[in-house]
Scaffold this motif. Structure first.
Motif, short mmCIF file in Angstrom:
data_model
loop_
_atom_site.label_atom_id
_atom_site.label_comp_id
_atom_site.label_asym_id
_atom_site.label_seq_id
_atom_site.Cartn_x
_atom_site.Cartn_y
_atom_site.Cartn_z
N THR A 1 3.18 45.68 -45.40
CA THR A 1 1.88 45.07 -45.61
C THR A 1 1.99 43.56 -45.41
N SER A 2 0.93 42.96 -44.93
CA SER A 2 0.92 41.51 -44.74
C SER A 2 1.07 40.79 -46.07
N GLU A 3 0.53 41.38 -47.12
CA GLU A 3 0.65 40.78 -48.45
C GLU A 3 2.11 40.74 -48.89
N TRP A 4 2.84 41.86 -48.68
CA TRP A 4 4.25 41.90 -49.06
C TRP A 4 5.05 40.89 -48.24
N TYR A 5 4.77 40.81 -46.95
CA TYR A 5 5.52 39.91 -46.08
C TYR A 5 5.35 38.45 -46.49
N SER A 6 4.14 38.06 -46.87
CA SER A 6 3.87 36.66 -47.20
C SER A 6 4.73 36.14 -48.33
N THR B 1 6.83 44.68 -31.44
CA THR B 1 5.79 44.48 -32.44
C THR B 1 4.48 45.03 -31.91
N THR C 1 0.51 45.53 -31.86
CA THR C 1 -0.66 44.74 -32.24
C THR C 1 -1.93 45.44 -31.79
N GLU D 1 -5.21 44.09 -39.63
CA GLU D 1 -3.91 43.42 -39.74
C GLU D 1 -3.42 43.33 -41.18
N GLU D 2 -3.83 44.28 -41.98
CA GLU D 2 -3.27 44.39 -43.33
C GLU D 2 -1.94 45.12 -43.31
N GLN E 1 1.47 45.79 -40.74
CA GLN E 1 2.20 45.38 -39.55
C GLN E 1 3.19 46.47 -39.17
#
Length: 281
Positions: free
Chosen positions: A113-118, A140, A142, A168-169, A171
């Protein structure tokens, strides 16, 4: 007549056919004009449309857009794809933040998840480094038009996963071990050279000491189906082998002479000197 008809606005992709009638196995392309006026441009359009229609019907037009001896051939065996595996990988990532799965040797799916990656950039890099090697290619994915003309991800992913991917939530990354694919080719009796030069992925020969006995190149676009269409690398190698064997077994000697268009008497420029991109790895 009960025939479904699609109106197309994809000139940059299919180039011809405002309407596409789906009445049989092959599409019927129809060019629409707002008037009866004709000129050199419309004449070229209809001429090219006829060539394309013949290609769909006969699978062979001799010279297709400047490429001689172009043939369209079907797959030899049923395609093997890991659609269930990539969707499950995404489902786990939604719950855990990061998840990876390897459906077969030489292939790994990574979902996060983008949240985890951040908030876990360093952890992500460590995880990726631990499951990759110098012979691996990471693709990757997209949600962009660049997916075309490959099988669209909207038909592979579940509706929820598709939505999260488009927003894009989520990846997605696909790791392909080129060395493993080379080994698959070797086991089939082919001699592979991994190119990855932007146009071609592999050069496959029956006898590396004499390329004129049979040498073939596989496009990078075809190779990327492993990542974008979640194909099995082992199936990919087997299918390339089957296509090569089919071409070699065709008895075309009676129709070929020294005046045949496209006849080669030596390997194409650069093929004999092809260098494997893994040689320095």
């Amino acid at each position: 007549m009960g025939v479904p008809v699609l109106m197309s606005d994809l000139t940059n992709i299919i180039r011809h056919g405002d309407l596409c009638a789906l009445a049989a196995e092959e599409p019927l392309l129809i060019e629409m004009k707002s008037s009866n006026n004709r000129n050199a441009r419309t004449a070229r359009q209809f001429e090219q449309l006829e060539v394309l229609s013949k290609f769909f019907t006969n699978d062979d037009v001799g010279n297709f857009r400047g490429a001689v001896n172009t043939k369209r051939i079907s797959l030899e065996r049923e395609e093997v794809c890991y659609v269930a595996e990539i969707n499950e990988c995404i489902r786990q990532a939604i719950q855990l933040g990061f998840f990876t799965v390897s459906p077969e040797k030489g292939l790994k799916y990574i979902a996060l998840t983008s949240e985890w990656y951040s908030s876990n950039v360093d952890s992500f890099n460590k995880k990726v480094n631990s499951i990759t090697s110098k012979t691996c290619m990471m693709v990757t994915l997209t949600p962009e038009p660049s997916y075309l003309p490959l099988y669209p991800f909207t038909l592979s992913l579940t509706p929820l996963n598709t939505l999260l991917f488009i927003q894009e939530e989520i990846q997605l990354l696909v790791v392909i071990d080129i060395a493993v694919i080379k080994n698959h080719f070797n086991e089939l009796g082919l001699h592979p050279i991994a190119l990855m030069d932007g146009d071609h992925s592999f050069q496959l020969s029956l006898d590396p000491s004499d390329l004129m006995k049979g040498t073939f190149r596989v496009s990078e676009l075809s190779f990327l189906r492993i990542a974008c269409e979640f194909q099995s690398p082992k199936w990919f190698a087997s299918e390339q082998y089957s296509l090569i064997k089919r071409v070699c077994s065709e008895n075309t000697s009676e129709s070929i002479d020294l005046n045949s268009e496209g006849l080669l008497t030596s390997p194409p420029l650069g093929w004999s000197e092809a260098r494997d991109c893994l040689e320095d790895e």
